[in-house]
Structures are given as C-alpha cells and as structure tokens.
Design a protein around this motif. Structure first.
Motif, short mmCIF file in Angstrom:
data_model
loop_
_atom_site.label_atom_id
_atom_site.label_comp_id
_atom_site.label_asym_id
_atom_site.label_seq_id
_atom_site.Cartn_x
_atom_site.Cartn_y
_atom_site.Cartn_z
N ILE A 63 0.87 -3.19 -0.99
CA ILE A 63 1.43 -3.48 -2.32
C ILE A 63 0.42 -4.28 -3.15
O ILE A 63 0.27 -4.04 -4.36
CB ILE A 63 2.76 -4.27 -2.19
N CYS A 64 -0.29 -5.18 -2.51
CA CYS A 64 -1.33 -5.96 -3.20
C CYS A 64 -2.43 -5.03 -3.71
O CYS A 64 -2.91 -5.17 -4.84
CB CYS A 64 -1.90 -7.00 -2.24
N ASN A 65 -2.84 -4.06 -2.87
CA ASN A 65 -3.84 -3.08 -3.29
C ASN A 65 -3.32 -2.25 -4.46
O ASN A 65 -4.06 -1.95 -5.40
CB ASN A 65 -4.19 -2.16 -2.12
N LEU A 66 -2.04 -1.88 -4.40
CA LEU A 66 -1.43 -1.10 -5.48
C LEU A 66 -1.44 -1.88 -6.78
O LEU A 66 -1.76 -1.32 -7.85
CB LEU A 66 0.00 -0.72 -5.09
N SER A 67 -1.13 -3.15 -6.72
CA SER A 67 -1.14 -3.99 -7.92
C SER A 67 -2.55 -4.13 -8.50
O SER A 67 -2.74 -4.09 -9.72
CB SER A 67 -0.57 -5.37 -7.61
N LEU A 68 -3.54 -4.28 -7.62
CA LEU A 68 -4.93 -4.37 -8.08
C LEU A 68 -5.36 -3.07 -8.75
O LEU A 68 -6.02 -3.08 -9.79
CB LEU A 68 -5.85 -4.69 -6.90
N GLY A 108 -7.04 6.30 -10.55
CA GLY A 108 -5.82 7.10 -10.47
C GLY A 108 -5.71 7.86 -9.16
O GLY A 108 -4.64 7.90 -8.54
N SER A 109 -6.81 8.48 -8.71
CA SER A 109 -6.77 9.21 -7.45
C SER A 109 -6.64 8.25 -6.27
O SER A 109 -5.95 8.57 -5.28
CB SER A 109 -8.03 10.07 -7.29
N SER A 110 -7.26 7.07 -6.36
CA SER A 110 -7.13 6.07 -5.29
C SER A 110 -5.67 5.65 -5.14
O SER A 110 -5.16 5.47 -4.02
CB SER A 110 -8.00 4.85 -5.58
N GLU A 111 -4.98 5.50 -6.27
CA GLU A 111 -3.55 5.16 -6.23
C GLU A 111 -2.74 6.29 -5.62
O GLU A 111 -1.79 6.05 -4.86
CB GLU A 111 -3.04 4.82 -7.63
N CYS A 112 -3.11 7.51 -5.94
CA CYS A 112 -2.43 8.68 -5.38
C CYS A 112 -2.54 8.67 -3.85
O CYS A 112 -1.55 8.86 -3.14
CB CYS A 112 -3.05 9.96 -5.94
N PHE A 113 -3.74 8.41 -3.34
CA PHE A 113 -3.95 8.37 -1.89
C PHE A 113 -3.23 7.18 -1.26
O PHE A 113 -2.67 7.28 -0.17
CB PHE A 113 -5.45 8.30 -1.57
N LEU A 114 -3.25 6.05 -1.97
CA LEU A 114 -2.61 4.85 -1.44
C LEU A 114 -1.10 5.03 -1.32
O LEU A 114 -0.49 4.57 -0.34
CB LEU A 114 -2.92 3.65 -2.34
N LEU A 115 -0.50 5.71 -2.27
CA LEU A 115 0.95 5.95 -2.20
C LEU A 115 1.32 6.78 -0.98
O LEU A 115 2.36 6.56 -0.36
CB LEU A 115 1.43 6.65 -3.48
N SER A 116 0.46 7.73 -0.61
CA SER A 116 0.74 8.53 0.59
C SER A 116 0.59 7.68 1.85
O SER A 116 1.37 7.83 2.80
CB SER A 116 -0.19 9.75 0.66
N ILE A 117 -0.38 6.78 1.85
CA ILE A 117 -0.56 5.87 2.99
C ILE A 117 0.62 4.92 3.10
O ILE A 117 1.09 4.60 4.20
CB ILE A 117 -1.88 5.07 2.85
N MET A 118 1.14 4.48 1.97
CA MET A 118 2.31 3.60 1.99
C MET A 118 3.54 4.33 2.52
O MET A 118 4.40 3.75 3.17
CB MET A 118 2.57 3.06 0.58
N GLY A 119 3.61 5.64 2.25
CA GLY A 119 4.68 6.45 2.82
C GLY A 119 4.57 6.52 4.34
O GLY A 119 5.57 6.42 5.06
#
Length: 318
Positions: A63-68, A108-119
């Motif tokens: 979540i911290c990475n997502l906020s950054l 934007g793509s980093s966030e896309c990948f991060l959301l899948s990792i969070m899943g």
C-alpha cells in the motif's frame, strides 16, 4: 529543414480539457482540490505505514508503494493540466512531451503490475494464512515491489523510444491535456502501424497477464471465503480484499478501454473514441490516485484505528 528537425525544434500545444474560460476556471478549482487531496491523502498513508509498527506488514508495504506511485503518477500530469487551464496556449517542448510520456507510462504500468501483486498477496493471506509469513516475507515483498518498478521502467522505455521515432509535421496541437500515445499517433504523419502493433501486443500482454493473475487470485479468494462457515468470518475475510478489488476494477477498466482498442482507432481518420479519451484519462490520472488513500483508510480497520490514535494523541506501538 527535414520533418524530424522541424518537429524537435518546435513546441507541442496541449489543447486541454476545455476552451471555455468559465469552464476552465471551474475545472482549475476542482482539480486543484483533487490534486491537493490526492497528495495529502497518499502522504498521510505513507507516513502512517512507515511510523507505526503495527502496519509493518507486507500488505501495508505494498500500500505504501501504491501511494508513492500515485503521488508521482498524478504529479506527472495534473500540474501541467492545471497550468493549461490558466493559459490560452499550453506549450510543452518536444523533450518535455516525451519525458511526460515516459514517466506517465512508467508509473502507470508499475501501478498496474503492483495491483496484480497485491491481489496475489491477498490470495496468500486468505487461502494460506498459516504460511503467509513464510511465503510473503520482507525480502520477498521488496523483490516483488522492485520487480513492478523495474518492469514498468522497461515497458515504458519501449513505447517511448518507438513513439519518439515518429515525425509530427502535420500539426503540433495535441488534442489532450497530456502527451500520451493515442493522441501523438493521431498527430503523426509517419506510418504508425508498428507502434500500434506494439501497443496492442505488448500492452495487451502486460495488462492481460496482470489482470489474469488478479482474476485467478480472486477466484481462489472467493472460493475460500464461501467455504468459511461463520458469517463474521466471511465478512472479515472479504473486507481485507474489498478495497483492493474496487481499485482494480476502476484502474483496469479504464486502461483496457484507453489502450486495447481496435487498430483503426489510432489513425487520424478515426476519431469516434476521442470524446471519451479525456474523461477516462482524468479518471485514472487524477481521480483514482485521490480515491486510493480514501478507500484504503476508510475501509481498513487497522488504518482507521491507527489514524484515530494519531488524531486523539494516544500512544502508538513502537
């Protein structure tokens, strides 16, 4: 002077969201508030997760990475958009345009990948709770988050290099509030067939793989939740992933509509989708980054508990 030299010695003009002066002022006030809320909310979430020992878990590191990512992602586009709402002509240099394009897709793509990792993280937490700390330890968490940033870096580099090889001799007015691939391809007088193939191929692979991983994770999550006998247990399990699921649906939905469209829609002759491009871009560049901290704080019991302690002055765990 050749087309390439002509392009690189001239500024682009970002048309922006509106040409009506009253509408521009209203939009400036609105998006100033949205941007301020986004930066403030994400900064509070980062500081809270870093200072409070109770939140030093893999989920909150993600979540911290997502906020950054949200802070930097929205800062790449929204300030320039706000400037454009105050000026008659919002100029951006050739180098500045492609720098914005690069960082926009990198983040934007980093966030896309991060959301899948969070899943995947939520899948392990719910489906394998006894082994969670062994599967998602601190080292693995750092490696997964770093992998998202590195993959996003490389993904954006490919698109930026390909787009920068085009000539833009027909016009220098970009019908958007940011430098993005679809409006730049429509502006180019070069053959953009290879660019479109890469967007659909590489973009489809990246978004498709990320979305598929998320879907598979939630299929297992939902199956596991349905097997829980107690109503309270099911409610608690679902609440841990509901926030993430809301963001995933918003983010992936806009990305798919924006970039994974028929090849003909990237040509200058096909303008049917242009009317919805700007509202969709506003959604994932300004609105979603603002919603992320609100969703994760208002729907998360642990974060609400910590924020309550901070605001009431109670002592926190050290």
């Amino acid at each position: 002077m050749g087309p390439d030299n002509l392009t690189k010695n001239q500024d682009f003009i970002l048309i922006g969201l509106s040409s009506d002066p009253k509408t521009k002022i209203a939009l400036f006030v609105l998006f100033s508030l949205v941007y301020t809320t986004s930066i403030t909310g994400n900064m509070i979430l980062i500081i809270t997760t870093q200072l409070v020992k109770e939140l030093h878990t893999p989920m909150y590191r993600f979540i911290c990475n997502l906020s950054l990512l949200d802070i930097t992602f929205t800062s790449v586009t929204v300030p320039k958009m706000l400037i454009g709402l105050l000026l008659d002509h919002n100029y951006i240099s050739y180098v500045g345009c492609f720098a914005q394009l690069y960082f926009f897709h990198f983040l934007g793509s980093s966030e896309c990948f991060l959301l899948s990792i969070m899943g995947y993280d939520r899948y392990v937490a719910i489906c394998h709770p006894l082994h969670y700390s062994q599967i998602i330890d601190k080292k693995t968490c750092i490696q997964l988050a770093s992998g998202c940033w590195i993959t996003g870096f490389l993904y954006s580099l490919v698109h930026t290099i390909l787009t920068s090889t085009l000539s833009f001799c027909a016009s220098k007015e970009v019908n958007h509030f940011l430098c993005d691939m679809p409006p730049l391809l429509k502006l180019s007088c070069s053959d953009t067939k290879n660019n479109v193939i890469v967007i659909l191929g590489l973009g489809g692979l990246a978004a498709g793989a990320s979305f598929l991983l998320t879907v598979i994770s939630y299929c297992y999550i939902i199956s596991t939740i349905l097997q829980i006998h107690s109503t309270e247990g099911r409610r608690k399990a679902f609440s841990t992933c509901a926030s993430h699921l809301m963001i995933v649906l918003l983010f992936y939905g806009t990305i798919i509509v924006m970039y994974l469209r028929p090849q003909s829609s990237y040509s200058m002759e096909h303008d049917n989708l242009r009317a919805q491009d700007k509202p969709l871009s506003v959604l994932y560049t300004a609105i979603i980054p603002m919603l992320n901290p609100l969703i994760y704080s208002l729907r998360n019991k642990d974060v609400k508990k910590v924020l309550l302690k901070l605001t009431t002055g109670k002592r926190l765990s050290k």
